[in-house]
Design an enzyme around this catalytic site. Structure first.
Site, PDB file in Angstrom:
ATOM      1  N   CYS A  37      -9.959  -3.922  -4.881  1.00 61.17           N
ATOM      2  CA  CYS A  37      -9.004  -4.815  -5.286  1.00 61.17           C
ATOM      3  C   CYS A  37      -9.922  -6.135  -5.457  1.00 61.17           C
ATOM      4  O   CYS A  37      -9.302  -7.121  -6.279  1.00 61.17           O
ATOM      5  CB  CYS A  37      -7.646  -5.169  -4.068  1.00 61.17           C
ATOM      6  SG  CYS A  37      -6.970  -3.544  -3.895  1.00 61.17           S
ATOM      7  N   GLU A  82      -2.497  -4.814  -3.258  1.00 63.17           N
ATOM      8  CA  GLU A  82      -3.017  -5.999  -4.500  1.00 63.17           C
ATOM      9  C   GLU A  82      -2.666  -5.070  -5.857  1.00 63.17           C
ATOM     10  O   GLU A  82      -1.976  -5.649  -6.651  1.00 63.17           O
ATOM     11  CB  GLU A  82      -4.217  -6.387  -4.442  1.00 63.17           C
ATOM     12  CG  GLU A  82      -4.485  -7.287  -3.012  1.00 63.17           C
ATOM     13  CD  GLU A  82      -4.973  -5.965  -1.685  1.00 63.17           C
ATOM     14  OE1 GLU A  82      -4.767  -4.855  -1.858  1.00 63.17           O
ATOM     15  OE2 GLU A  82      -5.726  -6.554  -0.977  1.00 63.17           O
ATOM     16  N   ASP A 134      -8.189   5.361   5.030  1.00 58.39           N
ATOM     17  CA  ASP A 134      -8.023   4.286   3.805  1.00 58.39           C
ATOM     18  C   ASP A 134      -9.098   3.531   3.144  1.00 58.39           C
ATOM     19  O   ASP A 134      -9.255   2.880   2.458  1.00 58.39           O
ATOM     20  CB  ASP A 134      -6.732   3.599   4.285  1.00 58.39           C
ATOM     21  CG  ASP A 134      -6.267   2.848   3.303  1.00 58.39           C
ATOM     22  OD1 ASP A 134      -5.736   3.278   2.282  1.00 58.39           O
ATOM     23  OD2 ASP A 134      -6.121   1.480   3.161  1.00 58.39           O
ATOM     24  N   SER A 140      -7.472  -9.047   4.019  1.00 57.06           N
ATOM     25  CA  SER A 140      -8.769  -9.324   3.330  1.00 57.06           C
ATOM     26  C   SER A 140      -8.810  -8.191   2.197  1.00 57.06           C
ATOM     27  O   SER A 140      -9.013  -6.973   2.606  1.00 57.06           O
ATOM     28  CB  SER A 140     -10.178  -9.468   4.074  1.00 57.06           C
ATOM     29  OG  SER A 140     -11.145  -9.624   3.200  1.00 57.06           O
ATOM     30  N   HIS A 173      -3.094   0.690  -3.523  1.00 57.26           N
ATOM     31  CA  HIS A 173      -3.455  -0.510  -2.605  1.00 57.26           C
ATOM     32  C   HIS A 173      -2.333  -1.506  -2.960  1.00 57.26           C
ATOM     33  O   HIS A 173      -1.716  -1.631  -4.101  1.00 57.26           O
ATOM     34  CB  HIS A 173      -4.853  -1.048  -2.876  1.00 57.26           C
ATOM     35  CG  HIS A 173      -5.792  -0.223  -2.065  1.00 57.26           C
ATOM     36  ND1 HIS A 173      -6.957  -0.738  -1.722  1.00 57.26           N
ATOM     37  CD2 HIS A 173      -6.145   1.026  -2.032  1.00 57.26           C
ATOM     38  CE1 HIS A 173      -7.630   0.419  -1.393  1.00 57.26           C
ATOM     39  NE2 HIS A 173      -7.138   1.401  -1.397  1.00 57.26           N
ATOM     40  N   ASN A 217       0.727  -1.211  -0.054  1.00 60.48           N
ATOM     41  CA  ASN A 217      -0.007  -0.036   0.151  1.00 60.48           C
ATOM     42  C   ASN A 217       0.837   1.085   0.003  1.00 60.48           C
ATOM     43  O   ASN A 217       1.755   1.457   0.727  1.00 60.48           O
ATOM     44  CB  ASN A 217      -1.086  -0.089   1.295  1.00 60.48           C
ATOM     45  CG  ASN A 217      -2.012   1.144   1.242  1.00 60.48           C
ATOM     46  OD1 ASN A 217      -1.638   2.258   1.165  1.00 60.48           O
ATOM     47  ND2 ASN A 217      -3.129   0.726   1.262  1.00 60.48           N
ATOM     48  N   CYS A 239     -10.063  -5.279  -0.307  1.00 59.34           N
ATOM     49  CA  CYS A 239     -11.067  -4.273  -0.179  1.00 59.34           C
ATOM     50  C   CYS A 239     -11.747  -4.591  -1.704  1.00 59.34           C
ATOM     51  O   CYS A 239     -11.393  -5.255  -2.279  1.00 59.34           O
ATOM     52  CB  CYS A 239     -10.633  -2.742  -0.319  1.00 59.34           C
ATOM     53  SG  CYS A 239     -10.036  -2.342  -1.745  1.00 59.34           S
TER      54      CYS A 239
END
Ligand SMILES: [Zn+2]
Length: 161
Positions: A98, A70, A158, A93, A68, A57, A95
């Protein structure tokens, strides 16, 4: 093709392999934390197990709310002919944004360090045939819990709250 009910069929991914991949994402998360950023890391692995890209991130570092972990790993991997068989490994996990990326490009599997501090879109991904491996990793949970305790305003920014 995906099986009829992916939730009821065992994932052939070995847990030891999943944890080894998670270590790459954790290293990214720690690098982000050291830069003063949000400690979420990710890595994209190919169907053959090769590391395609890794990242963390960079909301704070780049002043870019769309960077982010990912997404950073995905972009670092460059263009791939296909995402079938690839695995996105992330410390947290994913968002909705992503999770959308995972579905948009047909990434087959997501390995998740933890979903205790933030429950993202992984149930939705599972419903749509993406293999989910949730590791409930203590190190990942502690990393986020400590960060949120120390930086509640930054974390709420965020996740858009
Ligand atoms: Zn995200």
């Amino acid at each position: 093709m995906q099986p009829m009910d992916p939730l009821d069929t065992p994932d052939p991914l070995d847990r030891t392999q999943a944890r080894a991949w998670l270590a790459t994402a954790v290293a990214e998360a720690r690098a982000g934390l050291a830069e003063g950023g949000i400690p979420i890391g990710a890595a994209l692995y190919g169907a053959d197990g090769a590391l395609l890209g890794r990242g963390h991130n960079r909301r704070v570092q780049d002043d870019d709310p769309s960077m982010h972990a990912e997404t950073a790993a995905f972009r670092a991997a460059g263009r791939q002919r296909t995402y079938r068989g690839t695995t996105m490994v992330t410390t947290l996990s994913p968002c909705w944004y992503c999770s959308g990326l995972v579905r948009q490009f047909g990434i087959s599997r997501v390995v998740i360090g933890e979903a205790a501090t933030f429950h993202g879109g992984h149930d939705w991904l599972a419903e749509h045939g993406v293999r989910i491996v949730l590791l409930d990793d203590e190190e990942c949970t502690a990393l986020m819990r400590d960060f949120i305790n120390d930086n509640p305003a930054l974390w709420n920014e965020d996740i858009g709250e």
